[in-house]
Design a protein around this motif. Structure first.
Motif, PDB file in Angstrom:
ATOM      1  N   ASP A  81     -11.275   9.356  -7.675  1.00 28.21           N
ATOM      2  CA  ASP A  81     -11.041  10.769  -8.013  1.00 28.21           C
ATOM      3  C   ASP A  81     -10.686  10.938  -9.485  1.00 28.21           C
ATOM      4  O   ASP A  81     -11.233  11.790 -10.188  1.00 28.21           O
ATOM      5  N   LYS A  82      -9.754  10.121  -9.937  1.00 27.06           N
ATOM      6  CA  LYS A  82      -9.197  10.266 -11.285  1.00 27.06           C
ATOM      7  C   LYS A  82      -9.918   9.414 -12.321  1.00 27.06           C
ATOM      8  O   LYS A  82      -9.579   9.484 -13.508  1.00 27.06           O
ATOM      9  N   SER A 126       0.829  -1.209   0.000  1.00 28.50           N
ATOM     10  CA  SER A 126       0.000   0.000   0.000  1.00 28.50           C
ATOM     11  C   SER A 126       0.859   1.253   0.000  1.00 28.50           C
ATOM     12  O   SER A 126       0.546   2.239  -0.684  1.00 28.50           O
ATOM     13  N   GLU A 127       1.954   1.244   0.735  1.00 27.27           N
ATOM     14  CA  GLU A 127       2.838   2.408   0.754  1.00 27.27           C
ATOM     15  C   GLU A 127       3.506   2.609  -0.608  1.00 27.27           C
ATOM     16  O   GLU A 127       3.693   3.741  -1.066  1.00 27.27           O
ATOM     17  N   HIS A 128       3.853   1.526  -1.277  1.00 27.79           N
ATOM     18  CA  HIS A 128       4.518   1.643  -2.575  1.00 27.79           C
ATOM     19  C   HIS A 128       3.555   2.218  -3.625  1.00 27.79           C
ATOM     20  O   HIS A 128       3.938   3.080  -4.422  1.00 27.79           O
ATOM     21  N   ILE A 129       2.317   1.752  -3.594  1.00 25.98           N
ATOM     22  CA  ILE A 129       1.322   2.265  -4.539  1.00 25.98           C
ATOM     23  C   ILE A 129       1.094   3.758  -4.326  1.00 25.98           C
ATOM     24  O   ILE A 129       1.063   4.546  -5.283  1.00 25.98           O
ATOM     25  N   LYS A 169       1.852   6.687  -7.120  1.00 22.14           N
ATOM     26  CA  LYS A 169       0.578   6.839  -7.830  1.00 22.14           C
ATOM     27  C   LYS A 169       0.540   8.037  -8.773  1.00 22.14           C
ATOM     28  O   LYS A 169      -0.042   7.960  -9.861  1.00 22.14           O
ATOM     29  N   ASP A 170       1.143   9.135  -8.383  1.00 26.80           N
ATOM     30  CA  ASP A 170       1.082  10.342  -9.216  1.00 26.80           C
ATOM     31  C   ASP A 170       2.105  10.332 -10.351  1.00 26.80           C
ATOM     32  O   ASP A 170       2.098  11.229 -11.199  1.00 26.80           O
ATOM     33  N   GLU A 171       2.976   9.323 -10.375  1.00 29.25           N
ATOM     34  CA  GLU A 171       3.963   9.211 -11.440  1.00 29.25           C
ATOM     35  C   GLU A 171       3.491   8.296 -12.568  1.00 29.25           C
ATOM     36  O   GLU A 171       4.170   8.171 -13.596  1.00 29.25           O
ATOM     37  N   TYR A 196      -5.352   1.806   2.154  1.00 26.86           N
ATOM     38  CA  TYR A 196      -6.214   1.190   1.141  1.00 26.86           C
ATOM     39  C   TYR A 196      -7.417   2.074   0.811  1.00 26.86           C
ATOM     40  O   TYR A 196      -7.880   2.109  -0.334  1.00 26.86           O
ATOM     41  N   ILE A 197      -7.926   2.783   1.802  1.00 24.33           N
ATOM     42  CA  ILE A 197      -8.978   3.764   1.521  1.00 24.33           C
ATOM     43  C   ILE A 197      -8.440   4.852   0.585  1.00 24.33           C
ATOM     44  O   ILE A 197      -9.100   5.245  -0.382  1.00 24.33           O
ATOM     45  N   ASP A 198      -7.227   5.322   0.868  1.00 23.11           N
ATOM     46  CA  ASP A 198      -6.628   6.363   0.030  1.00 23.11           C
ATOM     47  C   ASP A 198      -6.394   5.876  -1.394  1.00 23.11           C
ATOM     48  O   ASP A 198      -6.531   6.648  -2.357  1.00 23.11           O
ATOM     49  N   ILE A 199      -6.030   4.609  -1.553  1.00 22.46           N
ATOM     50  CA  ILE A 199      -5.842   4.046  -2.899  1.00 22.46           C
ATOM     51  C   ILE A 199      -7.163   4.045  -3.659  1.00 22.46           C
ATOM     52  O   ILE A 199      -7.228   4.442  -4.831  1.00 22.46           O
TER      53      ILE A 199
END
Length: 427
Positions: free
Chosen positions: A239-240, A177-180, A184-186, A230-233
């Protein structure tokens, strides 16, 4: 001493007797109607007044030609996937448990810069507060900033059983989860993202829900951090409007079969949901030649599983929340949705998961379905997922080298460890 010819013959005869009991009925008496009756009940399956499962859109059994699907274009210009390798959890005579998980991301087409980025989590547990662990509050950057690592400690006294599995799960889910979130923005906003396995950390969430005195994960801050990740993912992809899935290679669900039994269907021949779906998606062999039968992939419509703890964990009445987890969308957006794909030529069934916040849109469901069928027609398991697995895997020799770095802690071994473990293969 091994089995002799007489033993092989005797066991083979016993197997024949069992197999004859399961010989299919005559062609005129196949159970297609019974399977379809169950499918119809899945339009909306309830228990105790609550919806357990319901179809999104119309019920469907689809079939596509592997050859035609593979000859078409990839629906997405770039595909991403991530996976973690592990040393496997190890315990030591001094009471320490540790697992190192190392997450990598792969892309198709290949991006070597992306492949070189890594997130490493060393998860530790010891039941004693008097034992000092040199944890890292912040990330330690490695390889000129291309990678990063962190040592975490699960709070002492919270685990009294399943310690190896829990330590592994925390290292795995936190590294992935931290790696994703880190990368994510890249990623290309026109891309498609595949998670290896479910889209939520199911094993951890189970132990947070059951309220066991022997596994008290509810009180460990790392599990809260994982849930928030995981919620943030999910929030990021909603969002996108970026499609992402969890590709479950070995689905173990039993909820549908259990619910049907609770609702009065007593003579179901299956325990696992996957067994039912395989029968649902199989062609009766007498209808087509085997060679033709193996040219297709079959699949279902999408289903939604409401009233699960995936969305309840966001509600203020849930014991998981402690009013700390943040979510942008209504609870139902975090509900698990899925469809299943069957590959008759290999007798393999896969479960494809995504959050309802994405799949409530028919166009999104269609493009995800088409992408998954395309990837499977090319190479069973999506090639990008295989690539991520290859990059992240920690080889046996590397595991030994890492564990051998513990000079002041002796690995806690049993006779079976010496007999079977990869660490003692020369014994």
């Amino acid at each position: 001493m091994t089995l002799g010819p007489v033993h092989i013959k005797a066991i083979s005869e016993l197997a024949d007797r069992i197999d004859r009991c399961l010989k299919p009925d005559d062609r005129e008496e196949d159970d297609t109607d019974g399977v379809m009756d169950i499918l119809e009940r899945l339009r909306e399956l309830k228990h105790d007044g609550k919806v357990v499962l319901k179809a999104i859109g119309r019920l469907k059994r689809g079939k596509v030609s592997i050859e035609k699907m593979a000859q078409g274009p990839d629906p997405f210009p770039v595909t991403y996937s991530c996976d973690s390798g592990s040393t496997t959890p190890r315990s030591f005579d001094n009471g320490l448990y540790v697992d190192f998980c190392h997450c990598a991301m792969a892309s198709t087409p290949t991006d070597l810069g992306l492949h070189n980025r890594r997130t490493i989590i060393a998860a530790t547990y010891t039941p004693s507060y008097s034992v000092y662990i040199d944890t890292t509050t912040n990330w330690e950057m490695l390889d000129n900033g291309a990678s990063r690592g962190q040592i975490i400690r699960i709070q002492p006294g919270l685990l009294h059983k399943r310690i190896d599995r829990i330590v592994h799960d925390i290292a795995l889910y936190l590294s992935e989860s931290e790696h994703i979130l880190w990368l994510k923005d890249e990623l290309d906003p026109q891309g498609f993202f595949i998670m290896d396995g479910p889209i939520y950390p199911k094993h951890l969430m189970y132990w947070m829900v059951v309220g066991s005195e022997e596994v008290q994960l509810l009180y460990d801050p790392h599990t809260e951090r994982i849930l928030q990740n995981y919620i943030d993912i999910v929030d990021h992809h909603i969002d996108k409007r970026l499609p992402f899935i969890g590709f479950v290679k070995n689905p173990e669900d039993m909820q549908i079969m259990q619910t049907l039994r609770k609702e009065g269907m007593r003579d179901l021949p299956w325990v696992m949901d996957a067994q039912f779906f395989k029968n649902l998606l199989s062609f009766p062999l007498y209808l087509e030649e085997k060679k033709r039968y193996n040219r297709y992939i079959t699949y279902t419509n999408w289903f939604m599983q409401p009233n699960q703890f995936y969305e309840r964990m966001l509600g203020t009445t849930s014991p998981l929340v402690k009013e700390k987890l943040r979510a942008k969308y209504p609870h139902e957006y975090y509900s698990l949705t899925f469809f299943v794909v069957y590959v008759p030529s290999k007798n393999l069934l896969f479960k494809i998961e995504a959050p309802y916040g994405l799949t409530q849109d028919e166009g999104m469901r269609d493009i995800i379905t088409r992408k998954v069928l395309y990837d499977i027609s090319i190479s069973e398991i999506p090639s990008t997922l295989r690539k991520a697995d290859s990059i992240a895997k920690i080889q046996v020799s590397e595991r030994k080298q890492i564990i051998n770095r513990f000079r002041y802690s002796r690995v806690d071994t049993t006779y079976n460890d010496i007999r079977w473990s990869e660490y003692y293969e020369d014994g």
